[in-house]
Design a protein around this motif. Structure first.
Motif: not given
Length: 687
Positions: A546, A549, A565
């Protein structure tokens, strides 16, 4: 209005939460498919009699599908109806699963290589001699005309292309899910909730591989032609390296789940109000984004509605957007770091079941089951922990980078420990030790011949292992010098095996049974330690998912979020997903000691490996790739540190100017818009 009041006004079943729930389910479904595909690699390899390098290429076809469309989907899809594009992708993924399973219905019955049929008894009494002195068994070396014709018609010679095509279609369908889904969620949720939502999606998603591997373990125990053959006539079990499970069954199930996952996206809107935002705030924020400054002249000539966006205009702006994206050095470093790490991860997860099977003597179904029931829950817990740490301590980009580097290094240390958790080779005379009991690895087939079986005219091509009473595994009853056999099917027993009598190992009698001998008891203990170490490593590695990201999302221009992305996924999956299974498989193939034989006499799938060389090749590649990724992470951290210092200095210089600018209270909204636009411009320049 306070945050609490905004939260109170937000309905419990808002469309954003419906989208979040749909994203969780689709992440589960696509991971369910992907996990099952990974768990079925060994079964597909054996069913189509192909080497590890080719099965690696088939596994990489998923990323090839991504490569074909991801750049266009990520850029144009961001301007179109994102939920419906995700729904269409789900439909394509379901079709891919059904196509993957299709070859089973066109193939004939699976015929594993065996010499037992030459001397099986029909009534359980003593049968024909396995060790034939008249040389009749040597005819196995040269296929008959009937066998040659049957081989040429065999569906397994070319129908693996359907598996390749189906897996590639899954890659095409999966393309819009990550870039469009995460950008949609990030656009309409509070900034402080984004990390938690992503952690939730990934956590539910990681349950998919867990169920996929468990389904793979279950199907691996079912015979490939279940329902079409009498299982009592099968002389092998699921622990045998020639066994093929019902690999096709799981693809039908995963395809049905994916069809269900795509339904909600067809009923979700193109856009949503920002989470916790009122209508007046929404209109004002839209004005901020356009750098709109209120004017006393209310009769403005500005159009009431924006001009419609055409595909031609989007295409014209594509290359400038791409150029702006690749001018961001931090983004490029993150992409390079990710694809190097993904190389190591994909190669590891693709062949980990085979590693556990060959190094620790576990069956394919048991290896798959342990990965699904132990490693993957640890990954899920790690992802939740990483998201919780980000939200609890409200870490910035630099803090997230520290978590990624720290957890990844700790996980790497657990992988280093795995190198020392080894077992001895399976003891096979002529392959891993001599008939006199001296340990020696041989890649030459002529070492299978010994004085104890020289007069038997044995075939050297076939792998039909038996476990003798001295604890050694012989490549076939003939090569063990067995003179007779009793029983049939799985219950066949071989007697008067001359090579057993000549071995220096203690033995109760000169008999043997079908199948490989189990590993030594200390190998079971070593396997338990290995599993404990891999579970800890999986948890530590997942803690950085996480934060990784968040680093990516906070290091790019918001306008280029979907494109960034998409390109990130394109590069990482192309360079990090396609080559690793191929070159990992090629290195593993070099450690094969005994290749299987197809019906027409060609080389099939590998039956047994040199475990020491296998371990060196497999873990060595992983160590090299991860070491390179840590060097790149260090460069990323240095660049982010410099950027944070520049931003802090710039904010200090701007603060006195903003306090003493003498702006009147009546123009507060206008000044806020100017400051906001200025900040956006500064961020874009910095990035």
């Amino acid at each position: 209005m306070s945050v609490e009041k905004k939260m109170a006004q937000e309905p419990c079943c808002s469309k954003l939460k419906m989208f979040l729930a749909a994203m969780c389910f689709v992440y589960f479904a696509k991971a369910f498919q992907g996990g099952y595909m990974k768990s079925s690699i060994t079964q597909i390899e054996r069913r189509f009699d192909i080497p590890s390098s080719l099965i690696g290429f088939i596994d990489g076809s998923f990323e090839i599908g991504n490569l074909l469309v991801i750049a266009f989907v990520s850029y144009f899809g961001a301007k179109l109806h994102r939920p419906r594009l995700i729904g269409a992708g789900c439909l394509i993924m379901a079709m891919g699963s059904f196509i993957t399973a299709a070859p089973h219905f066109f193939q004939g019955l699976y015929k594993y290589e065996t010499t037992v049929s030459h001397f099986s008894a029909s009534n359980g009494t003593e049968s024909i001699l396995p060790c034939l002195t008249n040389g009749s068994l040597a005819q196995d070396e040269i296929p008959t005309v009937e066998i040659q014709a049957e081989c040429e018609k065999a569906a397994s010679s070319s129908l693996w292309l359907y598996v390749f095509l189906g897996n590639m279609l899954r890659g095409v369908g999966e393309t819009p899910v990550m870039p469009l889904g995460l950008s949609y969620l990030d656009d309409f949720s509070r900034e402080e909730n984004t990390a938690l939502y992503m952690a939730l999606i990934q956590t539910v998603g990681i349950m998919g591989p867990m169920f996929g591997f468990m389904l793979g373990s279950f199907c691996a125990k079912l015979y490939v032609d279940i329902g079409a053959v009498d299982l009592d006539t099968i002389s092998i079990n699921h622990k045998d390296s020639r066994w093929v499970g019902a690999w096709w069954l799981g693809f039908l199930l995963t395809g049905g789940v994916m069809l269900l996952a795509g339904i909600p996206f067809w009923f979700l809107p193109k856009s949503l109000p920002k989470q916790g935002e009122t209508e007046s705030e929404k209109k004002f924020n839209e004005g901020e984004q356009d750098c709109f400054i209120p004017d006393n002249n209310k009769h403005s000539n500005a159009p009431d509605k924006p001009a419609p966006v055409t595909m031609a205009a989007l295409a014209k702006d594509f290359l400038p957007s791409l150029k702006k994206l690749f001018s961001n050095q931090i983004y490029l470093l993150l992409v390079c770091t990710a694809f190097v790490q993904v190389n190591g991860f994909i190669g590891m997860i693709t062949f980990k079941p085979k590693f556990m099977e060959q190094i620790y003597g576990q069956s394919a179904s048991k290896a798959i089951f342990f990965i699904g029931i132990m490693n993957l829950p640890a990954v899920a817990l790690g992802i939740v922990t990483g998201g919780f740490i980000m939200k609890k301590f409200k870490l910035n980009v630099l803090g997230a980078t520290k978590i990624c580097i720290g957890t990844s290094l700790l996980a790497f240390f657990t992988m280093l420990i795995q190198y020392f958790l080894q077992c001895d080779n399976t003891q096979v005379p002529g392959l891993t030790l001599s008939y006199q009991g001296v340990p020696q690895v041989s890649y030459q087939q002529n070492t299978l011949i010994s004085p104890c079986n020289m007069g038997c005219s044995c075939s050297l091509k076939h792998w039909d292992p038996i476990c003798a009473s001295n604890g050694l595994t012989y490549a076939s009853p003939c090569l063990a010098g067995c003179q007779s056999s009793t029983g049939d099917g799985k219950n066949m027993v071989f007697h008067n095996c001359t090579c057993v009598g000549d071995s220096p190992f203690p033995y109760a009698n000169m008999s043997a049974v079908l199948g490989q001998c189990p590993r030594k008891s200390d190998c079971d203990y070593m396997f338990k330690v290995y599993m404990a170490v891999t579970v800890i490593g999986a948890f530590l590695s997942a803690c950085g998912a996480t934060p990784g990201y968040i680093i990516l999302l906070r290091s790019i221009n918001p306008e280029l979020k979907s494109l960034a992305l998409g390109i990130y996924t394109l590069i990482v999956r192309t360079l990090g997903g396609i080559p690793p299974p191929v070159y990992f498989g090629a290195f593993i193939d070099r450690t094969c000691l005994k290749w299987g034989t197809k019906q027409c006499g060609g080389r099939g799938a590998c039956r047994i490996y040199d475990s020491g060389a296998f371990r060196n090749a497999f873990l060595g590649l992983i160590y090299g790739l991860y070491s390179l990724s840590y060097i790149l992470w260090g460069v990323v951290y240095i660049r982010l540190s410099h950027r944070e210092k520049k931003l802090a200095l710039k904010n200090q210089l701007k603060a006195p100017e903003q306090d003493g600018n003498g702006v009147s209270a009546g123009n507060g909204n206008a000044s806020s818009a100017i400051v906001k636009c200025g900040e956006n411009a500064d961020q874009e320049t910095t990035i």
